[in-house]
Design a protein around this motif. Sequence first.
Motif, PDB file in Angstrom:
ATOM      1  N   MET A  86     -19.057  62.286  12.552  1.00  0.00           N
ATOM      2  CA  MET A  86     -19.010  60.829  12.539  1.00  0.00           C
ATOM      3  C   MET A  86     -17.598  60.322  12.816  1.00  0.00           C
ATOM      4  O   MET A  86     -17.413  59.372  13.573  1.00  0.00           O
ATOM      5  CB  MET A  86     -19.517  60.302  11.195  1.00  0.00           C
ATOM      6  CG  MET A  86     -19.520  58.777  11.099  1.00  0.00           C
ATOM      7  SD  MET A  86     -20.451  57.916  12.402  1.00  0.00           S
ATOM      8  CE  MET A  86     -22.120  58.337  11.963  1.00  0.00           C
ATOM      9  N   ALA A  87     -16.596  60.959  12.224  1.00  0.00           N
ATOM     10  CA  ALA A  87     -15.214  60.539  12.472  1.00  0.00           C
ATOM     11  C   ALA A  87     -14.851  60.682  13.947  1.00  0.00           C
ATOM     12  O   ALA A  87     -14.170  59.819  14.515  1.00  0.00           O
ATOM     13  CB  ALA A  87     -14.253  61.363  11.609  1.00  0.00           C
ATOM     14  N   SER A  88     -15.333  61.737  14.578  1.00  0.00           N
ATOM     15  CA  SER A  88     -15.059  61.942  16.001  1.00  0.00           C
ATOM     16  C   SER A  88     -15.736  60.873  16.853  1.00  0.00           C
ATOM     17  O   SER A  88     -15.133  60.358  17.805  1.00  0.00           O
ATOM     18  CB  SER A  88     -15.530  63.332  16.435  1.00  0.00           C
ATOM     19  OG  SER A  88     -14.837  64.331  15.738  1.00  0.00           O
ATOM     20  N   LEU A 124      -9.195  55.638  14.201  1.00  0.00           N
ATOM     21  CA  LEU A 124      -9.031  57.097  14.194  1.00  0.00           C
ATOM     22  C   LEU A 124      -8.442  57.613  12.883  1.00  0.00           C
ATOM     23  O   LEU A 124      -9.004  58.517  12.266  1.00  0.00           O
ATOM     24  CB  LEU A 124      -8.150  57.521  15.371  1.00  0.00           C
ATOM     25  CG  LEU A 124      -7.903  59.009  15.523  1.00  0.00           C
ATOM     26  CD1 LEU A 124      -7.950  59.395  16.990  1.00  0.00           C
ATOM     27  CD2 LEU A 124      -6.586  59.431  14.921  1.00  0.00           C
ATOM     28  N   ILE A 125      -7.338  57.058  12.454  1.00  0.00           N
ATOM     29  CA  ILE A 125      -6.676  57.561  11.239  1.00  0.00           C
ATOM     30  C   ILE A 125      -7.591  57.392  10.033  1.00  0.00           C
ATOM     31  O   ILE A 125      -7.759  58.319   9.235  1.00  0.00           O
ATOM     32  CB  ILE A 125      -5.310  56.874  11.027  1.00  0.00           C
ATOM     33  CG1 ILE A 125      -4.344  57.323  12.125  1.00  0.00           C
ATOM     34  CG2 ILE A 125      -4.742  57.198   9.635  1.00  0.00           C
ATOM     35  CD1 ILE A 125      -3.031  56.577  12.147  1.00  0.00           C
ATOM     36  N   PHE A 126      -8.176  56.222   9.883  1.00  0.00           N
ATOM     37  CA  PHE A 126      -9.086  55.980   8.762  1.00  0.00           C
ATOM     38  C   PHE A 126     -10.273  56.947   8.798  1.00  0.00           C
ATOM     39  O   PHE A 126     -10.634  57.531   7.782  1.00  0.00           O
ATOM     40  CB  PHE A 126      -9.588  54.537   8.757  1.00  0.00           C
ATOM     41  CG  PHE A 126     -10.657  54.297   7.737  1.00  0.00           C
ATOM     42  CD1 PHE A 126     -10.338  54.149   6.394  1.00  0.00           C
ATOM     43  CD2 PHE A 126     -11.996  54.265   8.109  1.00  0.00           C
ATOM     44  CE1 PHE A 126     -11.327  53.961   5.438  1.00  0.00           C
ATOM     45  CE2 PHE A 126     -12.994  54.081   7.164  1.00  0.00           C
ATOM     46  CZ  PHE A 126     -12.660  53.929   5.824  1.00  0.00           C
ATOM     47  N   ALA A 127     -10.890  57.109   9.965  1.00  0.00           N
ATOM     48  CA  ALA A 127     -12.092  57.945  10.087  1.00  0.00           C
ATOM     49  C   ALA A 127     -11.802  59.401   9.724  1.00  0.00           C
ATOM     50  O   ALA A 127     -12.560  60.024   8.962  1.00  0.00           O
ATOM     51  CB  ALA A 127     -12.657  57.851  11.507  1.00  0.00           C
ATOM     52  N   TYR A 128     -10.710  59.945  10.239  1.00  0.00           N
ATOM     53  CA  TYR A 128     -10.402  61.342   9.938  1.00  0.00           C
ATOM     54  C   TYR A 128      -9.885  61.524   8.508  1.00  0.00           C
ATOM     55  O   TYR A 128     -10.107  62.567   7.898  1.00  0.00           O
ATOM     56  CB  TYR A 128      -9.434  61.935  10.966  1.00  0.00           C
ATOM     57  CG  TYR A 128     -10.148  62.305  12.245  1.00  0.00           C
ATOM     58  CD1 TYR A 128     -11.048  63.368  12.278  1.00  0.00           C
ATOM     59  CD2 TYR A 128      -9.960  61.581  13.409  1.00  0.00           C
ATOM     60  CE1 TYR A 128     -11.724  63.708  13.436  1.00  0.00           C
ATOM     61  CE2 TYR A 128     -10.626  61.910  14.574  1.00  0.00           C
ATOM     62  CZ  TYR A 128     -11.504  62.975  14.582  1.00  0.00           C
ATOM     63  OH  TYR A 128     -12.180  63.304  15.726  1.00  0.00           O
TER      64      TYR A 128
END
Length: 169
Positions: free
Chosen positions: A114-116, A126-130
């Motif tokens: 999901m982060a990708s 990007l930073i938040f998701a990973y």
Amino acid sequence: MKILAQSDRALFYWMFNLMAKRDCGWIKWVSKTGDGQLYVVLGALLWWLEPEHGALFLSSGLLAYTLEIPVYLILKRALKRKRPCDCANNFNAHITPSDKFSLPSGHTAAAFLMASLVSAFYPNLLIFAYFWASCIGLSRVLLGVHYPGDIVAGAALGMSIALISLSIF
């Protein structure tokens, strides 16, 4: 491989012992955000509310999870790595795992998938998701149901499947 497995176990015990006598309520909550319901809600909301990328995000997400789930299940059943809570005497995890094998971490695979996807469609997140995906992986170790190596394998699986899905779309 033996040295790698020993290092993985040693790192697990060190990390798990950090939370051994603490309230893990917030860690359980972080872990629960990776159970899957959030992914469905996010995909549906983006499809409904975001006309530029929402439908493509949902389509690539559906394809990605359609690919990820069987690969994850095949790997778990083939590798049959016992969970840390099943290997040690007098050891209690903070939660009850959903199955008996630990490699790869399904929560971590799904979170990094999901982060990708989020990062590909919404690069400013990007930073938040990973960070969120990493917290889910870390929570699984701190709760006592995965070794750190399971988390690394899950992250690699999730990102790989996301790349395959994105390359198709």
